[in-house]
Design an enzyme around this catalytic site. Structure first.
Site, short mmCIF file in Angstrom:
data_model
loop_
_atom_site.label_atom_id
_atom_site.label_comp_id
_atom_site.label_asym_id
_atom_site.label_seq_id
_atom_site.Cartn_x
_atom_site.Cartn_y
_atom_site.Cartn_z
N HIS A 160 -46.10 15.41 -2.01
CA HIS A 160 -44.84 15.70 -2.72
C HIS A 160 -43.76 15.99 -1.67
O HIS A 160 -43.89 16.94 -0.88
CB HIS A 160 -45.02 16.90 -3.66
N GLU A 193 -41.98 19.49 -0.76
CA GLU A 193 -42.82 20.63 -0.37
C GLU A 193 -42.83 20.70 1.15
O GLU A 193 -43.72 20.19 1.82
CB GLU A 193 -44.20 20.47 -1.00
N HIS A 227 -49.77 21.76 0.11
CA HIS A 227 -48.67 21.72 -0.87
C HIS A 227 -47.97 23.08 -0.91
O HIS A 227 -48.45 24.07 -0.37
CB HIS A 227 -49.22 21.46 -2.28
N GLU A 272 -52.23 25.39 -1.88
CA GLU A 272 -50.85 25.80 -2.23
C GLU A 272 -50.48 26.98 -1.33
O GLU A 272 -51.04 28.08 -1.45
CB GLU A 272 -50.78 26.22 -3.70
O1 LIG Z 1 -46.06 23.92 -8.77
C1 LIG Z 1 -46.40 22.91 -9.40
O2 LIG Z 1 -46.18 22.80 -10.61
C2 LIG Z 1 -47.09 21.76 -8.70
C3 LIG Z 1 -47.59 22.06 -7.31
C4 LIG Z 1 -48.50 20.90 -6.95
O3 LIG Z 1 -48.05 19.90 -6.49
N1 LIG Z 1 -49.79 21.06 -7.27
C5 LIG Z 1 -50.73 19.98 -7.18
C6 LIG Z 1 -52.09 20.47 -7.57
C7 LIG Z 1 -53.14 19.39 -7.43
C8 LIG Z 1 -54.52 19.80 -7.92
O4 LIG Z 1 -54.62 20.20 -9.10
O5 LIG Z 1 -55.48 19.71 -7.15
C9 LIG Z 1 -50.30 18.87 -8.12
O6 LIG Z 1 -49.82 19.17 -9.23
O7 LIG Z 1 -50.45 17.71 -7.75
ZN LIG Z 2 -47.52 19.42 -4.46
#
Ligand SMILES: O=C(O)CCC(=O)N[C@@H](CCC(=O)O)C(=O)O
Ligand SMILES: [Zn+2]
Length: 342
Positions: free
Chosen positions: A59, A62, A156, A220
């Site tokens: 992303h 980020e 991320h 994260e």
């Molecule tokens: O803060 C958010 O809403 C999204 C942050 C983010 O990019 N999280 C990843 C998590 C991936 C996973 O579940 O392994 C995503 O949503 O792609």
């Molecule tokens: Zn992300």
């Protein structure tokens, strides 16, 4: 601008890829090989049994993970950062960095494990995701056939504030045990909280975990901010541990103490099904805010989505996702002692 002078800048100047092949051998014996824009393999003179992938910018907005990778890469090139193990750095979606957005056309972290080729849609993010899969496969395969220890940390930052600032998603293991040393490494990174997925996903970390048996995580590290606005002190433990992972035989790990880890299991994954989807809480409600059984979380068309448990915590709420995509994850705390750990 040459590729090794400023790898991130060169990558962003070639946002959807570069067909050139660039190599450099450092005076300390480390070999650098560039397979594409944003794709850098570093190999020490003497091989070990570890293959490490560190990725960022799946992303593009980020930025803290991008700054961390940029600095580690430039320090390797300047021979200021030792390299003990084969490592692949991936700056996944440079075009989304350039537009300072999560993605250009489509969320790349929903395009792995072949999802990039489903549904009859073509776009540059799908093409890039397919190439990233090939680079991961090539990297792990070129590591050799013997027993290798494979790792992938996909870095991320989250859109919302979070009551638990740093957390990792542990992709679905299909019943295989979880790794204690990985919980310890994540804790060394400042990540004391782990979410256990209960089903396959189309994320980058699940791809490496499932296809290549890598210890792979979505990590994260904090909140989304623009370049230059990150407080790097907040990321110092993660950066230090990643540098040790690459540069030491083994990273320094804290002794394992179950009390120091906060483990949550997936309760619900709510995929948006209707155009008129809305969350029943404000935009500034933080990740890990908890709801009790029966409380209304969201309304999807005529469907009311309720919490199924007391103390059900919301993660990644986002009403703006494409139809069919995850708009909310909920998790419940489980004792660390309940994990099947090896
Ligand atoms: O803060 C958010 O809403 C999204 C942050 C983010 O990019 N999280 C990843 C998590 C991936 C996973 O579940 O392994 C995503 O949503 O792609
Ligand atoms: Zn992300």
């Amino acid at each position: 601008m040459t590729v090794f002078e400023d790898f991130l800048k060169w990558t962003c100047d070639n946002e959807w890829g570069h067909s050139g092949h660039f190599e450099r051998r450092l005076s300390n014996g480390t070999q650098l090989t560039v397979w594409d824009s944003g794709v850098l393999v570093v190999e020490p003179q003497s091989a070990t049994d570890k293959d490490i992938i560190i990725s960022c910018a799946v992303h593009g907005n980020e930025t803290a993970p991008i700054e961390i990778c940029r600095d580690i890469i430039q320090d390797i090139i300047a021979e200021q950062q030792p390299v003990q193990h084969r490592t692949l750095f991936l700056i996944a979606n440079p075009a989304s960095i350039n537009v300072e957005r999560r993605f250009v056309e489509e969320n790349m972290n929903r395009l792995f494990s072949g999802a990039h080729s489903k549904g009859g849609i073509t776009n540059p993010e799908r093409e890039r995701a397919a190439k990233l899969e090939q680079y991961v496969q090539r990297f792990y395969q070129e590591g050799g056939d013997s027993e290798r220890r494979r790792y992938h940390y996909d870095l991320h930052t989250a859109i919302r504030d979070s009551k638990r600032e740093k957390f990792a998603v542990y992709p679905f293991t299909h019943g295989k045990p979880y790794k204690q040393a990985q919980l310890q490494f994540l804790l060394a990174c400042g990540v004391d909280t782990v979410l256990l997925n209960r089903a396959p996903t189309t994320t980058f970390s699940y791809f490496s975990a499932h296809q290549f048996e890598a210890d792979a995580f979505t990590v994260e590290l904090g909140k989304v901010r623009r370049f230059g606005e990150n407080n790097r002190a907040d990321f110092a433990a993660a950066e230090k541990s990643l540098r040790q992972l690459v540069g030491q035989p083994e990273p320094d790990l804290p002794a394992f103490d179950p009390q120091q880890h906060f483990v949550f299991a997936e309760a619900q994954t709510i995929n948006r099904q209707h155009q008129d989807f809305r969350l029943n809480f404000a935009d500034d409600v933080a990740n890990f805010t908890s709801f009790n059984k029966g409380e209304l979380l969201a309304i999807d068309g005529d469907d009311k989505i309720l919490a199924k448990h007391d103390d059900e915590h919301i993660i990644f709420p986002n009403a703006d996702v494409a139809l069919g995509q995850r708009a909310l994850l909920t998790v419940v705390r489980v004792p660390t002692e309940s994990l099947d750990l090896v």
